[in-house]
Scaffold this active site. Structure first.
Site, PDB file in Angstrom:
ATOM      1  CB  SER A 140      46.585  39.777-146.859  1.00  0.00           C
ATOM      2  OG  SER A 140      45.928  39.995-145.616  1.00  0.00           O
ATOM      3  CG  HIS A 150      44.358  42.326-149.664  1.00  0.00           C
ATOM      4  ND1 HIS A 150      43.395  42.484-150.647  1.00  0.00           N
ATOM      5  CD2 HIS A 150      43.771  41.601-148.682  1.00  0.00           C
ATOM      6  CE1 HIS A 150      42.278  41.872-150.275  1.00  0.00           C
ATOM      7  NE2 HIS A 150      42.471  41.328-149.080  1.00  0.00           N
ATOM      8  CG  ASP A 156      42.256  41.110-145.414  1.00  0.00           C
ATOM      9  OD1 ASP A 156      41.430  41.084-146.350  1.00  0.00           O
ATOM     10  OD2 ASP A 156      43.337  40.497-145.429  1.00  0.00           O
ATOM     11  CG  MET A 192      38.123  41.468-140.869  1.00  0.00           C
ATOM     12  SD  MET A 192      38.832  39.962-140.200  1.00  0.00           S
ATOM     13  CE  MET A 192      39.913  39.484-141.558  1.00  0.00           C
ATOM     14  CG  HIS A 201      38.699  42.103-148.562  1.00  0.00           C
ATOM     15  ND1 HIS A 201      39.148  40.816-148.381  1.00  0.00           N
ATOM     16  CD2 HIS A 201      37.349  41.989-148.714  1.00  0.00           C
ATOM     17  CE1 HIS A 201      38.133  39.971-148.413  1.00  0.00           C
ATOM     18  NE2 HIS A 201      37.024  40.664-148.599  1.00  0.00           N
ATOM     19  CG  MET A 230      35.914  40.670-145.253  1.00  0.00           C
ATOM     20  SD  MET A 230      37.336  39.656-144.807  1.00  0.00           S
ATOM     21  CE  MET A 230      38.625  40.896-144.899  1.00  0.00           C
ATOM     22  CG  MET A 253      35.949  36.152-150.004  1.00  0.00           C
ATOM     23  SD  MET A 253      37.477  36.936-149.463  1.00  0.00           S
ATOM     24  CE  MET A 253      38.030  35.867-148.149  1.00  0.00           C
ATOM     25  N   GLY A 267      37.484  36.181-142.584  1.00  0.00           N
ATOM     26  CA  GLY A 267      37.615  36.463-141.155  1.00  0.00           C
ATOM     27  C   GLY A 267      39.007  36.213-140.592  1.00  0.00           C
ATOM     28  CG  PHE A 268      39.921  34.029-138.426  1.00  0.00           C
ATOM     29  CD1 PHE A 268      40.424  34.644-137.285  1.00  0.00           C
ATOM     30  CD2 PHE A 268      38.553  33.761-138.504  1.00  0.00           C
ATOM     31  CE1 PHE A 268      39.569  34.974-136.229  1.00  0.00           C
ATOM     32  CE2 PHE A 268      37.702  34.085-137.455  1.00  0.00           C
ATOM     33  CZ  PHE A 268      38.216  34.702-136.314  1.00  0.00           C
ATOM     34  N   GLY A 316      45.343  32.079-142.751  1.00  0.00           N
ATOM     35  CA  GLY A 316      45.861  30.770-142.371  1.00  0.00           C
ATOM     36  C   GLY A 316      44.922  29.600-142.592  1.00  0.00           C
ATOM     37  CG  ASP A 333      41.588  37.504-149.823  1.00  0.00           C
ATOM     38  OD1 ASP A 333      42.524  36.949-149.229  1.00  0.00           O
ATOM     39  OD2 ASP A 333      40.978  38.499-149.385  1.00  0.00           O
TER      40      ASP A 333
HETATM   41  C1  DX5 Z   1      40.526  36.578-144.944  1.00  0.00           C
HETATM   42  C2  DX5 Z   1      41.184  37.747-145.626  1.00  0.00           C
HETATM   43  C3  DX5 Z   1      42.387  37.345-146.372  1.00  0.00           C
HETATM   44  C4  DX5 Z   1      43.421  36.697-145.502  1.00  0.00           C
HETATM   45  C5  DX5 Z   1      44.196  35.723-146.316  1.00  0.00           C
HETATM   46  O1  DX5 Z   1      39.292  36.941-144.444  1.00  0.00           O
HETATM   47  O2  DX5 Z   1      40.315  38.378-146.535  1.00  0.00           O
HETATM   48  O3  DX5 Z   1      42.945  38.442-147.097  1.00  0.00           O
HETATM   49  O4  DX5 Z   1      44.278  37.619-144.906  1.00  0.00           O
HETATM   50  O5  DX5 Z   1      45.017  34.986-145.479  1.00  0.00           O
HETATM   51  P1  DX5 Z   1      45.781  33.684-146.029  1.00  0.00           P
HETATM   52  O6  DX5 Z   1      46.513  34.078-147.266  1.00  0.00           O
HETATM   53  O7  DX5 Z   1      46.684  33.297-144.891  1.00  0.00           O
HETATM   54  O8  DX5 Z   1      44.713  32.664-146.289  1.00  0.00           O
HETATM   55 ZN    ZN Z   2      41.239  39.965-147.983  1.00  0.00          ZN
END
Ligand code: DX5
Ligand code: ZN
Length: 233
Positions: A27, A52, A54, A56, A86, A88, A157, A162-163, A165, A192
């Site tokens: 990602s 990937h 993301d 948002m 993806h 969101m 999920m 959203g974030f 880490g 994910d």
């Molecule tokens: C979160 C995203 C993920 C995210 C994963 O909302 O959809 O794709 O980037 O991040 P890690 O792998 O750091 O949890």
């Molecule tokens: Zn994602």
């Protein structure tokens, strides 16, 4: 010149092929945005199966990230990479054509969004992309179940979207196990959130074949080692 052949041929139907081996999807949310092309080149050269992205909207999730322009920019540098978007966002139907024109290969929408999943799948396919359906950790699986047959990819999920880490939520493995009993051989299960070489083991055991990771790849010094270990090599 790529050292690895993982992304060397056009793969427009990657998620329509028979499920057979674990794929790793970095990602780019955790990549260095100031060096995006170099970051993508590095993970591709070190064995990434796809990228990937993301997206948002600051409404469906409390964050803003990237849009079609980023997809287009990556496509211009990587003509044959498989780009997995993806979404969101609250109204993913509004952006299908924009992302198709920007070179996206797969377009995943959330079952919790405001648009109708069946209509979204049709529009995504008409635009030439494969379709994914995502579910948040706290959403009842029964909401996703009636729509499975229309999607090539089912995304579970394992963090609150959203974030990057965040810590992996192990309870979602139950959803994955149920999904793996219901889907066809040509459908795929993506996990994910919070995936690293350790949590990836239980994901693969629960039937996931597409493993997304942001921080466990881009925040580590050796991208190749991280990708290989998440894949289970
Ligand atoms: C979160 C995203 C993920 C995210 C994963 O909302 O959809 O794709 O980037 O991040 P890690 O792998 O750091 O949890
Ligand atoms: Zn994602």
């Amino acid at each position: 010149m790529s050292m690895d052949t993982a992304i060397s041929e056009p793969t427009p139907a990657l998620f329509s092929q028979i499920r057979h081996k674990p794929m790793v999807a970095p990602s780019i949310l955790s990549a260095d945005f100031g060096m995006m092309a170099e970051e993508c080149r590095s993970v591709i050269d070190h064995g990434a199966d796809l990228l990937h992205l993301d997206v948002m909207d600051g409404h469906f999730v409390p964050n803003l990230s990237m849009g079609p322009a980023m997809c287009q920019a990556i496509r211009s540098h990587f003509p044959v990479a498989f780009l997995d978007v993806h979404m969101m966002v609250t109204n993913p139907g509004d952006y299908i054509d924009s992302f198709a024109k920007a070179g996206a290969n797969n377009y995943t929408v959330h079952v919790e969004c405001d648009d109708d999943p069946r209509e979204l799948a049709e529009a995504i396919h008409s635009a030439g992309m494969s379709a994914g359906l995502a579910i948040k950790p706290e959403t009842d699986f029964e909401k996703m179940k009636p729509h499975l047959e229309h999607f090539q990819l089912l995304l579970v999920m394992s963090v609150h979207p959203g974030f990057s880490g965040q810590a992996f939520i192990p309870e979602v493995l139950e959803t994955t196990s149920r999904l793996s009993e219901l889907i066809r051989d040509d459908q795929h299960i993506q996990m994910d959130g919070g995936i690293n070489p350790e949590t990836a083991v239980s994901c693969r055991e629960a039937g996931c074949d597409v493993l997304v990771a942001a921080s466990a790849i881009f925040k580590k010094p050796d991208y190749g080692d991280s990708i290989a270990r998440i894949r289970g090599q």
